[in-house]
Structure formats: structure tokens, C-alpha cells
Design an enzyme around this catalytic site. Structure first.
Site, mmCIF file in Angstrom:
data_model
loop_
_atom_site.group_PDB
_atom_site.id
_atom_site.type_symbol
_atom_site.label_atom_id
_atom_site.label_comp_id
_atom_site.label_asym_id
_atom_site.label_seq_id
_atom_site.Cartn_x
_atom_site.Cartn_y
_atom_site.Cartn_z
ATOM 1 N N ILE A 40 19.998 5.922 24.536
ATOM 2 C CA ILE A 40 20.008 4.520 24.980
ATOM 3 C C ILE A 40 18.788 4.342 25.875
ATOM 4 C CG2 ILE A 40 21.238 2.823 26.382
ATOM 5 C CD1 ILE A 40 23.864 4.236 25.539
ATOM 6 N N TYR B 3 2.663 -5.340 19.562
ATOM 7 C CA TYR B 3 3.200 -5.827 18.282
ATOM 8 C C TYR B 3 3.372 -7.349 18.337
ATOM 9 C CZ TYR B 3 6.909 -6.931 14.947
ATOM 10 O OH TYR B 3 7.664 -7.516 13.973
ATOM 11 N N ASN C 62 0.827 -1.218 0.000
ATOM 12 C CA ASN C 62 0.000 0.000 0.000
ATOM 13 C C ASN C 62 0.866 1.275 0.000
ATOM 14 O OD1 ASN C 62 0.903 0.234 2.614
ATOM 15 N ND2 ASN C 62 -1.095 -0.039 3.588
ATOM 16 N N PHE D 43 4.667 -9.861 4.303
ATOM 17 C CA PHE D 43 5.395 -8.920 5.162
ATOM 18 C C PHE D 43 4.540 -7.708 5.535
ATOM 19 C CE2 PHE D 43 8.626 -10.753 2.313
ATOM 20 C CZ PHE D 43 9.617 -11.131 3.196
HETATM 21 N N1 UDP Z 1 17.024 1.298 21.214
HETATM 22 C C1 UDP Z 1 17.695 2.348 21.854
HETATM 23 N N2 UDP Z 1 17.655 3.574 21.258
HETATM 24 C C2 UDP Z 1 17.013 3.827 20.086
HETATM 25 C C3 UDP Z 1 16.348 2.752 19.431
HETATM 26 C C4 UDP Z 1 16.369 1.498 20.028
HETATM 27 O O1 UDP Z 1 18.277 2.164 22.920
HETATM 28 O O2 UDP Z 1 17.008 4.971 19.630
HETATM 29 C C5 UDP Z 1 17.063 -0.051 21.811
HETATM 30 C C6 UDP Z 1 15.685 -0.638 22.097
HETATM 31 O O3 UDP Z 1 15.229 -0.245 23.373
HETATM 32 C C7 UDP Z 1 15.986 -2.149 22.013
HETATM 33 C C8 UDP Z 1 17.122 -2.232 20.969
HETATM 34 O O4 UDP Z 1 17.661 -0.909 20.885
HETATM 35 O O5 UDP Z 1 16.497 -2.609 23.234
HETATM 36 C C9 UDP Z 1 16.628 -2.638 19.602
HETATM 37 O O6 UDP Z 1 15.481 -1.847 19.269
HETATM 38 P P1 UDP Z 1 14.841 -1.832 17.824
HETATM 39 O O7 UDP Z 1 13.703 -0.855 17.856
HETATM 40 O O8 UDP Z 1 15.903 -1.630 16.804
HETATM 41 O O9 UDP Z 1 14.309 -3.323 17.623
HETATM 42 P P2 UDP Z 1 13.300 -4.242 18.496
HETATM 43 O O10 UDP Z 1 14.185 -5.025 19.420
HETATM 44 O O11 UDP Z 1 12.344 -3.345 19.189
HETATM 45 O O12 UDP Z 1 12.656 -5.098 17.472
#
Ligand code: UDP
Length: 330
Positions: free
Chosen positions: A207, A141, A32, A73
Site C-alpha cells: 500500500i 505523465y 508498435n 491510445f
Molecule cells: N497503489 C498501491 N500499491 C500498488 C499499486 C498502486 O498502493 O502496488 C496505489 C497507488 O499509489 C494509487 C492507486 O493505488 O493511489 C491506484 O494506482 P494505479 O497505478 O493503479 O493507478 P493511477 O491512479 O496511478 O492511475
């Protein structure tokens, strides 16, 4: 006969289409374009702009094309957004999949490979996680993806459809050619966010939480290259085409990295200091998610090529450096 890739203009979908076309397969893409990009679709794929919640549009596609299997997907995939807007996730992910399965059943298309997620497990009891481990999602999710798996199971029993659910850990990296890569707007994923700093798009990375029970207090994730994920979809589809039964596979490298380790690796790859600041935890994040992918290796014959985080981040950096605005011009 063609493979239908739903969400084939998105990040993992577009990379899977490239691998399918490289393997000589005929591909029809439907998307989409709400989060995907037309420019990410391989020029040799036939393209339909449609929403999977639009049953009429799906019916028209299934009538017009000879589809031997579906790779699905087309879903919303951000943990944080799923916590603030859960109904969007029920609508896109569950309602969308329900309409898709209705149309597939009506048109006798009975094989589907689809994106599930490590978020189906929630806070794991042990790592590496096996497919047979408890599933208790900590975010909406993951909840909708687990429900998609269950929906497939019931539809399989009733109508004979067969499915493979691929539970991805953390997809990252870009096509080695540099033709396509990751682009979300807004971007929420760790690796592309980190790379926005050396690209001059942000001045630091946040972080999310430093008080988790991990070796440096930041979340641990299993980072897997998008091309390796793409290959797993082709193997899973071929498994179904050869008569394989319903199945669920983890896809990861089996090695966990903390958020701080990922930032340090990106500093080494880019040569940029990448300032980082500790921020509050993000809602819904489990402390650690690391896969056992032995089952995918044993049953599908999956052999990930990229097992080194620095190499994975290098492919992402090559894409972001050459496409600072993603697929947008200028
Ligand atoms: N994360 C972070 N800072 C950011 C984005 C993500 O510390 O700006 C952390 C997030 O809390 C998780 C890890 O990085 O522990 C991976 O997050 P991402 O959203 O990439 O993937 P997810 O694990 O949610 O599928």
C-alpha cells in the site's frame, strides 16, 4: 471507411476495438507492440505494426487505408515511471502525438478521440472533479497528457482538426467474454497487482502511503470498467462524425474507493486473504481523484454499465485466473 485505432493492442485500446467490431465498424489497428500484445487484437481488425513516431510508416498507412477518424491510445501511461524517466514520456506521448498530427493534417484526416487522464488535474481543489476545474499535474505523465490536449487545440485552430479528449479515471476489469484483459509487464496498476496475490505471483500487495488526508489514510481513486471506457470512445467518435466541436470529458463512476477498500473488495471477490503491507508513498500520487462524468452523460449519452466495484473486480479476476501469464503462452 475505417476507424484507425492507435495502440489497439494495449489494454483499453484492445477493448475498444472489440466494442467497435461488435458494433459493425471497420477497424484498422496500429501498434508498435512494445507494451501491447498481438494476441489482444481482434481477429477481424486489420493490423499494422508501427510506431507513431515513424512518420513514413504513418503516411503509408494513411495512403493505403480510407480512415474516417482516429482513436489514439498509443502512449506511455505509468505515473511512477514518468517521474523516473520523464523524457520517455515527452518522446512517446508528445513527440509521438506531434508526428501523428502532422501525418493526419497532411492526409486530411480531421477527427481524433484520444486518451487523456485524471492526472491532468493534479491535486484537485474539490471532488467530484469537473472538466472546468484547474489542471495542474503533479506527475510527468499527467503533464504530457495535458500538453497533448493543448497541442490538439492549437492544431485545431490552425488546420480545422476536431478532437475529443477523454480524461479517464482508473480503468480496470476485463472483457466479459474473458477473451482479453489487462496485461502489463511489469504490472504497476493496483487491481492487477492485488490479483497477482491469489494467482500465486506475489505474496503480498504494498500500500503506497497510509498518511494521506483521506478516511483511512490511503489514496482514493474512481475505478471504471474498461468496457464502459471503450463505449465512451465510440460515442465520442460518433459525436465528432456528426459535427461535434472540440471537447473534453471525464470518465469515471463518481465514487471513490481507498486502496484499502479495493484490497478488501478483492478479498471478498477471490476468497483469498491477500496480505497487504504499508510502504512509502509513490512519487506523484494525488490523495484523491473522483470524477463528475455528468458532462459525458449529458452530451455523449454515455451510460456506464458497471457501477459496482465487486462486479468490476470479478471480471478482472475471471481474466487473470484463466490467463495467469496474460497473453503469453504457458
Ligand atoms: N497503489 C498501491 N500499491 C500498488 C499499486 C498502486 O498502493 O502496488 C496505489 C497507488 O499509489 C494509487 C492507486 O493505488 O493511489 C491506484 O494506482 P494505479 O497505478 O493503479 O493507478 P493511477 O491512479 O496511478 O492511475
Amino acid at each position: 471507411m475505417a476507424i484507425l485505432v492507435l495502440g489497439g493492442a494495449g489494454y483499453i485500446g484492445s477493448h475498444t476495438v472489440y466494442e467497435l467490431i461488435d458494433a459493425g465498424r471497420e477497424v484498422v489497428v496500429a501498434d508498435n507492440l512494445q507494451t501491447g500484445f498481438r494476441a489482444a487484437v481482434h481477429p477481424k481488425a486489420k493490423f499494422y505494426q508501427l510506431d507513431i513516431r515513424d512518420k513514413g510508416a504513418l503516411d503509408t498507412l494513411f495512403q493505403a487505408e480510407e480512415i474516417e477518424g482516429v482513436i489514439h491510445f498509443a502512449a506511455s501511461s505509468q505515473v511512477g515511471e514518468s517521474m523516473s524517466d520523464p523524457l520517455k514520456y515527452y518522446d512517446n506521448n508528445l513527440h509521438g502525438t506531434m508526428v501523428l498530427l502532422q501525418s493526419m493534417v497532411e492526409h486530411g484526416v480531421d477527427k481524433i478521440v484520444f486518451s487523456s487522464t485524471a492526472a491532468t488535474y493534479g491535486e484537485p481543489e474539490r471532488v467530484p472533479i469537473l472538466e472546468s476545474d484547474k489542471t495542474l499535474p503533479t506527475n510527468c505523465y499527467g503533464e504530457t497528457k495535458l500538453s497533448m490536449e493543448h497541442m490538439m487545440g492549437w492544431v485545431s485552430q490552425a488546420h480545422g482538426l476536431r478532437y475529443v479528449a477523454l480524461r479517464y479515471f482508473n480503468a480496470c476489469g476485463a472483457h466479459p467474454s474473458g477473451a482479453i484483459g489487462e496485461a502489463h509487464d511489469p504490472e504497476t496498476h493496483l487491481v492487477p497487482i492485488i490479483l497477482q496475490v491469489p494467482n500465486g505471483k506475489r505474496d503480498h500487495v504494498s500500500i503506497f502511503g497510509e498518511d494521506y488526508p483521506t478516511k483511512d489514510g490511503t489514496c482514493v481513486r474512481d475505478y471504471i470498467h474498461v468496457t464502459d471506457l471503450a463505449q465512451a470512445h465510440i460515442l465520442a467518435l460518433d459525436y465528432l462524425l456528426k459535427g461535434g466541436e472540440n471537447n473534453v470529458f471525464n470518465l469515471g463512476n463518481g465514487v471513490g474507493f481507498t486502496v484499502k477498500e479495493v484490497i478488501d473488495t478483492a478479498r471478498a471477490v477471490t476468497g483469498h486473504p491477500i496480505p497487504a503491507q504499508v510502504a512509502p508513498r509513490r512519487a506523484g500520487d494525488p490523495a484523491q481523484l473522483v470524477a463528475s462524468s455528468q458532462k459525458a452523460k449529458d452530451i455523449l449519452g454515455w451510460k456506464p454499465k458497471y457501477d459496482d466495484l465487486a462486479t468490476i473486480i470479478s471480471t478482472a479476476w475471471a481474466w487473470h485466473k484463466s490467463h495467469p501469464n496474460g497473453f503469453e503462452e504457458g
